[in-house]
Design an enzyme around this catalytic site. Structure first.
Site, PDB file in Angstrom:
ATOM      1  CB  SER A  62      12.196 -84.121  34.528  1.00  0.00           C
ATOM      2  OG  SER A  62      11.065 -84.139  35.369  1.00  0.00           O
ATOM      3  NE  ARG A 152       1.517 -80.409  15.588  1.00  0.00           N
ATOM      4  CZ  ARG A 152       1.452 -81.735  15.478  1.00  0.00           C
ATOM      5  NH1 ARG A 152       0.941 -82.269  14.380  1.00  0.00           N
ATOM      6  NH2 ARG A 152       1.888 -82.508  16.430  1.00  0.00           N
ATOM      7  NE  ARG A 184       3.760 -77.707  13.007  1.00  0.00           N
ATOM      8  CZ  ARG A 184       4.211 -77.696  14.263  1.00  0.00           C
ATOM      9  NH1 ARG A 184       3.989 -76.646  15.040  1.00  0.00           N
ATOM     10  NH2 ARG A 184       4.874 -78.723  14.742  1.00  0.00           N
ATOM     11  CB  ALA A 258      16.905 -81.030  14.772  1.00  0.00           C
ATOM     12  CG  ASP A 259      11.331 -82.835  15.783  1.00  0.00           C
ATOM     13  OD1 ASP A 259      11.404 -81.595  15.679  1.00  0.00           O
ATOM     14  OD2 ASP A 259      10.440 -83.398  16.451  1.00  0.00           O
TER      15      ASP A 259
END
Length: 510
Positions: A62, A152, A184, A258-259
């Site tokens: 979306s 993941r 990670r 980025a996070d």
């Protein structure tokens, strides 16, 4: 300029696919939508993959869908933007990358590449890493790689094939060596669990961790001891810290998301960092990130955020026309923020209507009609006011109910939507306006996978595009995309299309 009022109706998650037991769109009784789909002049347009700025084969969504519709162009997402830059050799001449190379050479240092070793395409992609290694090799830059294992966005032990691939690449191209690696879980925390970041930092900067000689064998041994990719404890290559980040070295983070990169970056650059005791902090000759991680970091970025201008909303406003965006809560951000190219502020002459999505159910299959009736009622009130030249409305049901995997409920949702579509079409015709029906991506038309199991994700199917002006369908060209809708709307108005709007006018002269 011939500004007839236009109502753009976006059926969220309504794709086109052949009849099947999992195609709720075909199973539902939707006489209004079916009649429009059968009209001559309508077309199918692409809403996934490269056509909307995503990698080939990636399903639309979306956010991307509304971004492309409103922008009137293909808006490349970060991963695809980098892919394109690699394909057309733009990355080779990226000024930030070349400046980093210059700093490395002038300081007699090394370049450390840090990021997720994966083909998951969520935070990074291994092909981006290999491109960086190749370019650095051409410039005679000594590179040390510190990969983070995924597990993941990929399988829990897929890291072995990625490690083998990158070791083979490094060996065959003589483009660098591995300095350390870890999961990670340690290097890409985002919840201020600094004890995890410290373990990654200590391996990368201080050479603290389990010392190993062969990264592939070390990974196999980690699997044998019960570790999986995400949770691989920090390993340091060799018996010394020679390949750790030293003074005069430079660092490049190659994740494009980025996070989960911010915390480790902050340890390298913030003078008042207090997440943990960093010990010796290397004096870097340079540091850069693939994309903008945080404006407060104030460090060079290879691919800065694109400022999307001359969107449909901006053009309508500049023409002095009034526009309305309306949706229920679940899709309100899409017809406002994303449709406006990532702009939160309203344009001059823009109004917005937010209808509350149901709060009395845990999942929308328990109330498949959601708030579509109220959205339609308020939409028609606005339309009949004859105030707006453009109304953009999203009906959320096909997507939100489709995500539940409940085919019966999705059929009910579609039948409620169809009733509203019929009302909207009738109202537009009565005002001699133009009714444009489309969708942002597929979902509800493909609710079972090939094995017959529920499929709750989006699809890669095309979506409809139908334009009915004064009760008659307009002839539209084939092979279009979401980014062609805005130029087509401007062409209906006989308004010049701005250069920034690189989509095509789909109006056919035939």
């Amino acid at each position: 300029m011939n500004v007839v009022p236009i109502l753009l109706l976006i059926l969220d998650g309504y794709g086109l696919a052949p009849d099947s037991t999992g195609n709720a769109a075909k199973l539902a009784f939707t006489p209004n939508i079916d009649r429009m789909l059968a009209m001559s002049g309508g077309t199918q347009i692409h809403a996934s993959g490269r056509a909307v700025g995503l990698p080939d084969g990636y399903m639309g969504n979306s956010e991307v869908g509304h971004l492309n519709i409103g922008a009137g162009r293909v808006v490349y997402q970060q991963m695809t933007r980098i892919d394109v830059a690699i394909e057309n050799k733009e990355l080779d001449s990226n000024p930030i990358l070349l400046d980093l190379f210059t700093k490395v050479k002038s300081s007699n240092g090394r370049l450390h590449l840090l990021g997720l070793l994966s083909n998951g395409g969520v935070h990074s992609h291994i092909r981006h890493l290999e491109a960086l290694l190749s370019i650095a090799k051409e410039h005679n830059i000594q590179v040390i790689l510190h990969p983070f294992m995924d597990g993941r966005d990929t399988g829990p032990k897929d890291g072995l094939k990625f490690m083998k691939e990158i070791v083979s690449f490094l060996t065959s191209t003589s483009s660098g060596v591995i300095g350390s690696f870890c999961g990670r879980f340690y290097a890409m925390d985002r919840d201020k669990r600094w004890e995890r970041i410290k373990l990654a930092w200590d391996a990368i900067v201080h050479g603290v961790g389990l010392h190993v000689e062969d990264s592939v064998k070390a990974l196999e041994q980690a699997y044998a001891s019960g570790e999986t990719d995400e949770f691989i404890k920090p390993r340091v290559m060799g018996n010394s810290s020679v390949n750790c980040v030293q003074d005069n070295d430079a660092v490049l983070f190659f994740n494009f998301r980025a996070d989960r990169a911010r915390e480790l970056v902050s340890a390298f650059i913030l003078p008042d960092f207090n997440g943990f005791d960093r010990g010796r902090v290397p004096h870097l000759s340079g540091i850069a990130t693939m994309t903008m991680y945080d404006k407060e970091f104030n460090i060079p970025v290879l691919f800065n955020h694109e400022n999307i201008t001359k969107t449909l909303g901006e053009v309508v406003s500049a023409l002095g026309l009034l526009q309305l965006r309306i949706a229920e809560t679940e899709k309100y951000a899409h017809v406002t923020y994303f449709f406006s190219g990532g702009r939160e502020e309203v344009f001059t002459g823009e109004e917005r209507i937010l209808v509350q999505s149901p709060r009395d159910v845990a999942t929308y299959d328990l109330k498949p009609e959601m708030s579509v009736m109220e959205v339609t009622d308020r939409l028609l009130t606005a339309w009949n006011s004859k105030k707006f030249s453009l109304i953009v409305c999203n009906l959320a049901n096909p997507d939100m109910v489709g995500h539940t995997g409940n085919i019966k409920a999705s059929i009910s949702a579609l039948e409620a939507v169809d009733n509203c579509v019929g009302r909207i079409e009738k109202a537009v015709a009565e005002q001699h306006g133009c009714f444009i029906l489309t969708a942002d991506h597929g979902n509800v038309e493909e609710m079972l996978d090939k094995s017959g199991q529920p499929q709750t994700a989006h699809s890669c199917n095309p979506v409809p595009l139908i334009a009915i002006y004064d009760g008659k369908p307009l002839n539209l060209k084939e092979s279009g995309k979401l980014g062609d809708i805005a130029p087509t709307i401007l062409s209906i108005w006989d308004v010049s299309i701005p250069n920034e709007m690189t989509g095509n006018n789909l109006l056919s002269s035939e």
